[in-house]
Design an enzyme around this catalytic site. Sequence first.
Site, PDB file in Angstrom:
ATOM      1  N   THR B  73      12.264 -16.109  -2.308  1.00 37.99           N
ATOM      2  CA  THR B  73      12.502 -16.085  -3.757  1.00 37.99           C
ATOM      3  C   THR B  73      13.958 -16.405  -4.060  1.00 37.99           C
ATOM      4  OG1 THR B  73      10.674 -14.595  -4.231  1.00 37.99           O
ATOM      5  CG2 THR B  73      12.488 -14.580  -5.800  1.00 37.99           C
ATOM      6  N   GLN B 180       5.606 -21.050   3.231  1.00 31.39           N
ATOM      7  CA  GLN B 180       4.342 -20.873   3.969  1.00 31.39           C
ATOM      8  C   GLN B 180       4.278 -21.767   5.208  1.00 31.39           C
ATOM      9  OE1 GLN B 180       1.926 -18.693   3.396  1.00 31.39           O
ATOM     10  NE2 GLN B 180       2.764 -17.884   1.495  1.00 31.39           N
ATOM     11  N   THR B 239      27.743  -9.078   2.250  1.00 30.49           N
ATOM     12  CA  THR B 239      27.750  -8.807   3.684  1.00 30.49           C
ATOM     13  C   THR B 239      26.412  -9.200   4.291  1.00 30.49           C
ATOM     14  OG1 THR B 239      29.275  -7.010   3.283  1.00 30.49           O
ATOM     15  CG2 THR B 239      28.123  -6.985   5.399  1.00 30.49           C
ATOM     16  N   CYS B 326      -9.000  -9.702 -12.678  1.00 32.76           N
ATOM     17  CA  CYS B 326      -9.756  -9.382 -13.881  1.00 32.76           C
ATOM     18  C   CYS B 326      -9.279  -8.112 -14.534  1.00 32.76           C
ATOM     19  CB  CYS B 326     -11.245  -9.283 -13.568  1.00 32.76           C
ATOM     20  SG  CYS B 326     -11.690  -7.867 -12.601  1.00 32.76           S
TER      21      CYS B 326
END
Lengths: 64, 382
Positions: B73, B180, B239, B326
């Site tokens: 990310t 991936q 760090t 859902c």
Amino acid sequence: MPKCSSCGKDDLDKDIIGINKKLISKDITNFYCMNCLADYCGATVNDLYEKIEEFKEQGCTLFK
Amino acid sequence: MQTKIYADNAATTKPDIEAIKAMLPYLEYEYGNASSLYALARKPKKILKDIRKKIASAINAKPEEIYFTSGGTESDNWAIKGTAFALRNQGNHIITSSVEHHAVLHSCSFLEKLGFDITYLPVDSRCEVSCKDLRAALRSDTILVSLILANNEVGTIQNIKDLAFVSRENGITFHTDAVQAVGHIPVDIGALGVDMLSASAHKFYGIKGVGFLYISSKRNDIIPYMSGGAQENGYRAGTENIAGIVSMGVALENNVQLIEEQKRKLTELEWIIISKLTYSKIDFIRNGSENRLPGSMSLSFAGIEGERLLHRLDLMGIAVSTGSACNSKSTEVSHVIKAMSVDSKYAYGTIRISFGKHNTIKDAEEIASAIVSICAKNKDIY
């Protein structure tokens, strides 16, 4: 109060109805009691209660 | 409730014991700050250099092109925002696709709010982006193209080599999210021709919270992501997570060696699932292209929602993921399944099974049997 469609146990509360809808289909009109649902799903009743708590924590409206 | 079969390796993998053991001394004894000037810093400094070399070698890059980050990310955010801010005076147009990971999509929507113009390329039914569409989307003010190497939901491997070529011949920086892919398929920077590439250790049997961003030494058009100390050549302050970096290096080195062997094994596990479902006459489709990540299976079933299937499998001790979620009122199909225009008869019933190196033939057989049994019971309801 709906009855279990398998063993006839009555007084199925909203959590039991909710877990039936969550695990089988939201369109069902016949429900299982916790013991029969556990049998149907190949799980234990405790597993189902754990699931109910998880769904509630996620805010699933089927349990409100 | 206990998970007996873990088949969600695209979400995370079980860290290699060698990777865990290798990091422990850097938590227990060699805890020095690699930037310090005394003896306790010597070993951390040296291992940082060694691991950088190891990682570079695994993807055919130069050590100085590897920047350690906190994971995929951060790498995606840095590549996209860092390039956008560095090149803003040259243009404000960025091209990506509609099937990227949210780390890319949300970075782009963040930039959109700041006035950048984003083009989201479509995909075909196999989840592939075409060079033709990329070429047509290029503009004189395009500054960055970011396309995923292997899709996290359906496993499709994009033709990054050709897509990066289109970008390069127009002088545009090209980033690929290879989270991936790294450690699972051969990833060769030279062959791909990309300018930046993101990776994350916990996807290839390392620990969570560490990853890297490859930035080609030919490019210097990116601004630092973090401000602070001079770590990572002044580009990523903070760090260094030495222990995590060590675990990442060991895990990558281990798993790059296993790629071919794993491909054979994982393909066999996929075959077990497909043949058992087909034999049992289950109404399903497999999503993605033929050129996909080994062990990655996006399956869509008719007549049962993906999330319901996931929970039923979970109760049977099987962990998989879903391509739809859902609530009590409706079911949302994932952005990837939607972009591929999967038939709505199947789209709502999508799950992702992602096998890893710890899965066995027995696991595949049990998963297939469990799905067959759930689908059969589901049929009886109606």
